[in-house]
Design a protein around this motif. Structure first.
Motif, PDB file in Angstrom:
ATOM      1  N   THR A  50       0.832  -1.207   0.000  1.00  0.00           N
ATOM      2  CA  THR A  50       0.000   0.000   0.000  1.00  0.00           C
ATOM      3  C   THR A  50       0.868   1.259   0.000  1.00  0.00           C
ATOM      4  OG1 THR A  50      -1.681  -1.220   1.216  1.00  0.00           O
ATOM      5  CG2 THR A  50      -1.872   1.171   1.218  1.00  0.00           C
ATOM      6  N   VAL A  51       1.941   1.233   0.771  1.00  0.00           N
ATOM      7  CA  VAL A  51       2.851   2.385   0.807  1.00  0.00           C
ATOM      8  C   VAL A  51       3.470   2.615  -0.566  1.00  0.00           C
ATOM      9  CG1 VAL A  51       5.036   3.223   1.763  1.00  0.00           C
ATOM     10  CG2 VAL A  51       3.318   2.204   3.265  1.00  0.00           C
ATOM     11  N   TYR A  52       3.940   1.545  -1.198  1.00  0.00           N
ATOM     12  CA  TYR A  52       4.527   1.682  -2.542  1.00  0.00           C
ATOM     13  C   TYR A  52       3.487   2.155  -3.562  1.00  0.00           C
ATOM     14  CZ  TYR A  52       8.987  -0.379  -1.304  1.00  0.00           C
ATOM     15  OH  TYR A  52      10.208  -0.618  -0.755  1.00  0.00           O
ATOM     16  N   GLY A  54       0.854   4.003  -2.935  1.00  0.00           N
ATOM     17  CA  GLY A  54       0.611   5.429  -2.647  1.00  0.00           C
ATOM     18  C   GLY A  54       1.713   6.314  -3.192  1.00  0.00           C
ATOM     19  N   ALA A  55       2.950   5.878  -3.025  1.00  0.00           N
ATOM     20  CA  ALA A  55       4.074   6.648  -3.565  1.00  0.00           C
ATOM     21  C   ALA A  55       4.006   6.709  -5.085  1.00  0.00           C
ATOM     22  CB  ALA A  55       5.388   6.030  -3.109  1.00  0.00           C
ATOM     23  N   ALA A  56       3.628   5.608  -5.713  1.00  0.00           N
ATOM     24  CA  ALA A  56       3.507   5.592  -7.180  1.00  0.00           C
ATOM     25  C   ALA A  56       2.408   6.544  -7.644  1.00  0.00           C
ATOM     26  CB  ALA A  56       3.225   4.177  -7.668  1.00  0.00           C
ATOM     27  N   ALA A  58       1.365   9.190  -6.025  1.00  0.00           N
ATOM     28  CA  ALA A  58       1.840  10.559  -5.797  1.00  0.00           C
ATOM     29  C   ALA A  58       2.781  10.991  -6.910  1.00  0.00           C
ATOM     30  CB  ALA A  58       2.532  10.645  -4.442  1.00  0.00           C
ATOM     31  N   LEU A  59       3.677  10.102  -7.317  1.00  0.00           N
ATOM     32  CA  LEU A  59       4.575  10.432  -8.422  1.00  0.00           C
ATOM     33  C   LEU A  59       3.816  10.632  -9.716  1.00  0.00           C
ATOM     34  CD1 LEU A  59       7.633   8.122  -7.763  1.00  0.00           C
ATOM     35  CD2 LEU A  59       7.560  10.610  -7.678  1.00  0.00           C
TER      36      LEU A  59
END
Length: 89
Positions: A50-52, A54-56, A58-59
């Motif tokens: 989930t963290v990865y 979310g970061a994707a 955002a990018l």
């Protein structure tokens, strides 16, 4: 995401204990070694994924300025529609 996803999935779905040294203290928590490994696999698989993700996302928002311009234009039209919508892009 591959390293947390695949390893977490393998740990969570394994039919036997893969890491005996890591699960040696499972009894202190009231778990069997297999349950400890499966719980660790789920923690590694789901929240980390989930963290990865979310970061994707955002990018993606940073990389896609056209999408932001569309939203900005919509906001402009909605605010200025009362006055003069011709100023919006």
């Amino acid at each position: 995401m591959l390293h947390t996803g695949v390893l977490g999935c393998l740990d969570a779905l394994a039919p036997r204990v893969l890491y005996r040294a890591q699960t040696a203290t499972a009894a202190a928590w009231g778990l069997t070694p297999l349950e400890d490994q499966q719980l660790a696999g789920l923690v590694m698989w789901v929240p980390a994924g989930t963290v990865y993700a979310g970061a994707a996302l955002a990018l993606l928002g940073v990389v896609d300025p056209a999408g932001e311009r569309k939203n900005e234009s919509r906001r402009c039209r909605s605010v200025l529609s009362r006055f003069d919508g011709s100023r919006c892009r």
